[in-house]
Design a protein around this motif. Structure first.
Motif, short mmCIF file in Angstrom:
data_model
loop_
_atom_site.label_atom_id
_atom_site.label_comp_id
_atom_site.label_asym_id
_atom_site.label_seq_id
_atom_site.Cartn_x
_atom_site.Cartn_y
_atom_site.Cartn_z
N UNK A 89 0.99 -1.22 0.16
CA UNK A 89 0.02 -0.18 -0.02
C UNK A 89 1.00 1.31 -0.01
N UNK A 90 2.08 1.25 0.82
CA UNK A 90 3.02 2.40 0.91
C UNK A 90 3.52 2.55 -0.53
N UNK A 91 3.93 1.75 -1.26
CA UNK A 91 4.51 1.89 -2.54
C UNK A 91 3.41 2.33 -3.49
N UNK A 92 2.34 1.86 -3.40
CA UNK A 92 1.06 2.44 -4.47
C UNK A 92 0.97 3.85 -3.88
N UNK A 93 1.02 4.15 -2.87
CA UNK A 93 0.60 5.77 -2.40
C UNK A 93 2.03 6.43 -2.96
N UNK A 94 3.26 5.99 -2.61
CA UNK A 94 4.37 6.75 -3.04
C UNK A 94 4.41 6.98 -4.48
N UNK A 95 3.68 6.05 -5.29
CA UNK A 95 3.80 6.38 -6.80
C UNK A 95 2.61 7.21 -7.35
N UNK A 96 1.69 7.39 -6.28
CA UNK A 96 0.51 8.21 -6.66
C UNK A 96 0.73 9.69 -6.30
N UNK A 97 1.65 9.99 -5.60
CA UNK A 97 1.88 11.40 -5.21
C UNK A 97 3.28 12.15 -5.69
N UNK A 98 3.16 13.36 -5.79
CA UNK A 98 2.28 14.31 -5.36
C UNK A 98 1.10 14.28 -6.09
N UNK A 99 0.10 14.92 -5.71
CA UNK A 99 -1.58 15.08 -6.55
C UNK A 99 -1.18 15.63 -7.83
N UNK A 100 -1.82 15.07 -8.61
CA UNK A 100 -1.42 15.50 -10.24
C UNK A 100 -0.32 14.65 -10.82
N UNK A 101 0.49 13.80 -10.34
CA UNK A 101 1.89 13.34 -10.74
C UNK A 101 1.47 11.90 -10.60
N UNK A 102 0.61 11.14 -10.66
CA UNK A 102 0.29 9.91 -10.43
C UNK A 102 1.09 8.94 -11.46
N UNK A 103 2.03 8.42 -11.18
CA UNK A 103 3.07 7.56 -12.35
C UNK A 103 2.20 5.99 -12.83
N UNK A 104 1.25 5.97 -12.12
CA UNK A 104 0.66 4.52 -12.14
C UNK A 104 -0.45 4.87 -13.47
#
Length: 186
Positions: A89-104
């Motif tokens: 879950x942490x890895x998913x969160x790290x990749x989804x932030x900062x707002x507007x820069x979701x690498x997924x």
């Protein structure tokens, strides 16, 4: 040029079954594709202050760049307390932030779950999927990949010895590649 599919094992344990499954998937890669295992082991717990105050850990930068460089993603997850392991879950969160820069964003995905028990990490599988919907990761629906009794399928060297499991994983990989082709715009 090959399409690169990242594989993330959602467990940090050295002898993790998810890590073993990720390694077992590597030779199942079809022509014109490459599989790459992406580590989540050195990611500090996500804290928005890192992004807000320009103090982003180097491990976040590396991880986000690595996710940007892949074309699709397979998550291999165990279950912790009927849900997603904290590290995943942490890895998913790290990749989804900062707002507007979701690498997924838009990368076709799949979730393969496993457990030594009968339930095959069903809860974790669906909780991961729940997060992926928000992150705009189209997730393969069929086949659903639940691997029960995963502790029984390895030889003494950690190699996948169970032919039924191996065949099922190959079919799941093949289905994922077809899913990827339909959903990646390539």
């Amino acid at each position: 040029m090959s399409k690169v599919i990242g594989i993330i094992a959602g467990s940090l344990r050295r002898e993790s079954f998810s890590k073993k499954i990720a390694k077992a998937l590597l030779p199942m890669v079809p022509q014109d594709f490459a599989f790459r295992i992406i580590s989540i082991e050195d990611l500090p717990i996500y804290n928005q202050d890192f992004d807000d105050h320009d103090n982003v850990p180097e491990s976040y930068v590396r991880f986000r760049d690595e996710i940007r460089s892949i074309d699709g993603i397979i998550f291999v997850t165990p279950e912790h307390n009927r849900s997603v392991p904290a590290a995943l879950k942490n890895a998913i969160d790290v990749g989804s932030r900062p707002a507007g820069k979701n690498v997924w964003d838009g990368k076709p995905g799949a979730v393969f779950s496993n457990s030594p028990g009968n339930l095959s990490a069903f809860g974790a599988n669906h909780h991961v999927r729940q997060s992926l919907v928000f992150l705009n990761i189209p997730v393969m629906q069929q086949p659903e990949v639940y691997l029960p009794h995963i502790d029984k399928v390895w030889d003494e060297n950690g190699n996948l010895k169970d032919e039924k499991v191996k065949d099922f994983l190959q079919k799941a990989v093949d289905a994922y590649i077809e899913w990827f082709k339909k959903n990646s715009g390539s």
